[in-house]
Design an enzyme around this catalytic site. Sequence first.
Site, PDB file in Angstrom:
ATOM      1  N   GLY A  62       2.977 -17.285 -39.793  1.00  0.00           N
ATOM      2  CA  GLY A  62       3.083 -18.521 -40.552  1.00  0.00           C
ATOM      3  C   GLY A  62       1.861 -18.942 -41.339  1.00  0.00           C
ATOM      4  N   GLU A 113       1.658 -12.953 -35.185  1.00  0.00           N
ATOM      5  CA  GLU A 113       2.636 -12.200 -35.991  1.00  0.00           C
ATOM      6  C   GLU A 113       2.492 -12.508 -37.478  1.00  0.00           C
ATOM      7  OE1 GLU A 113       6.258 -13.770 -34.417  1.00  0.00           O
ATOM      8  OE2 GLU A 113       6.019 -12.828 -32.472  1.00  0.00           O
ATOM      9  N   ARG A 145      12.120 -15.185 -54.802  1.00  0.00           N
ATOM     10  CA  ARG A 145      11.465 -16.397 -54.294  1.00  0.00           C
ATOM     11  C   ARG A 145      11.504 -17.578 -55.277  1.00  0.00           C
ATOM     12  NH1 ARG A 145       6.913 -17.182 -52.742  1.00  0.00           N
ATOM     13  NH2 ARG A 145       7.426 -18.128 -50.754  1.00  0.00           N
ATOM     14  N   CYS A 149      22.960 -12.164 -64.615  1.00  0.00           N
ATOM     15  CA  CYS A 149      23.871 -13.179 -65.153  1.00  0.00           C
ATOM     16  C   CYS A 149      23.982 -14.398 -64.259  1.00  0.00           C
ATOM     17  CB  CYS A 149      25.240 -12.550 -65.372  1.00  0.00           C
ATOM     18  SG  CYS A 149      25.132 -11.240 -66.583  1.00  0.00           S
ATOM     19  N   GLU A 150      22.909 -15.110 -64.126  1.00  0.00           N
ATOM     20  CA  GLU A 150      22.846 -16.355 -63.353  1.00  0.00           C
ATOM     21  C   GLU A 150      21.820 -17.248 -64.029  1.00  0.00           C
ATOM     22  OE1 GLU A 150      24.069 -17.068 -60.043  1.00  0.00           O
ATOM     23  OE2 GLU A 150      24.864 -15.080 -59.566  1.00  0.00           O
ATOM     24  N   TYR A 182       7.634 -10.865 -48.970  1.00  0.00           N
ATOM     25  CA  TYR A 182       8.992 -11.366 -49.255  1.00  0.00           C
ATOM     26  C   TYR A 182       9.365 -11.147 -50.722  1.00  0.00           C
ATOM     27  CZ  TYR A 182       7.853 -13.362 -44.763  1.00  0.00           C
ATOM     28  OH  TYR A 182       7.434 -13.502 -43.461  1.00  0.00           O
TER      29      TYR A 182
END
Length: 400
Positions: free
Chosen positions: A225, A259, A298, A327-328, A356
């Site tokens: 995190g 982590e 993201r 196409c968005e 990510y």
Amino acid sequence: MIDFKALAQNYGTPLYVYDFDAMSAQFESLKEAFRGRKSILAYAVKANSNLSVVKHFAQEGAGADCVSIGEVRRALLAGVPKYRILFSGVGKRDDEIREAIEADILYINVESEAELGRVELIARELGKEARISIRVNPNIDPKTHPYISTGLHDNKFGVEIDAAKRMYIQAKNSANLDPVGIHFHIGSQLTELEPIYEAAVIVADLLRSLQAIDIELKFFDIGGGLGVRYNDETTITPYDYAQAILAALKGLDVTIVCEPGRFLTANAGYFLTKVLYEKRNGAKRFVVVDGAMNDLIRPSLYKAYHRIEALEKTGDVSVADVVGPVCESGDFLAKEYPLPLMEHNDLLVVHSAGAYGFGMGSNYNTRGRSAEVAVEKGQDRLIRRRETFDDVIACERDYL
Ligand code: LLP
């Protein structure tokens, strides 16, 4: 300095580029912060699961935090020793639990009473004792984006303190469960220390109360995190992070397991994309590029900010939406971003794309995933080839 232009020329675009030396530097800084304490840095494989990236961290001495049996297999394949591999996640299938127990990894992070029952049953069937840790949900607001906040009772992750106590007692009394650790993870991209400290205090108190009933846990798993700077965020230093954890642990002799994912990889990664066209709809300016939301989701998913560098371009800037071919309307890498006038084949470097990024990619619109390149000590090498059309249809073509 990485020669992005040469890399784009040699490998084509869209392209992910990872600076392995920068990844090592991040790893070292965190290791240094915990120096003198028993600790395991278990790289959160989900952040960037390319085998060469995982291998790179394994060679630095990292373990691996995995959230599917696929990730466990990746970690083993990349050379992470089994005694440094953890298996976390809220929904593990029976076959995944079985394989993890058989692989004899360090421990399984259990996230519900029901899951503990499955782990116990499967371990009994195998005639084994499964090492487990329990993920506690400390009900702390981590003050990050709601999609990546995980330590509140509203979130699906972990169990409440009382449930955790019951589970540890069940585990202690079971011949097939060996409770070895305790785990929490309150969210990702954390930029404030206080919530982490508060969570650590709550979980350390639980650990002490378990000791009082003769349940001795060896591993104190603080999750990941640690946030990074995408724009102008103030971040937590590894030193302050470690000090806060150590303060919460006062008097406890445990191995700290951490982590980290984003912290190790985000700012070591770049996404290279080429300009296809400039266009205007009324007053609105668009820069259309060859990279899209299927490569880097993201911005679309979290409205995440990624700095964009227009390579070798100078001149007056004006704001533009940087959009891809998908196409968005939600397919954008940036909104209202100041850029000079761009021409066909100009190169844009999207920063902080090492975590990510590729891993959340897809084949949407039948787009092959980008290639990935590592740069290490001045040398570049391909670590994943570009997907071809044949790759994309490989699982379907036999059924035509
Ligand atoms: N441990 C656990 C149990 C986790 O759930 C996560 C991330 C990590 C460690 C690693 O967190 P990190 O150190 O990378 O913050 N896709 C989102 C982030 C999702 C994070 C999920 N869990 C994003 O692009 O921001």
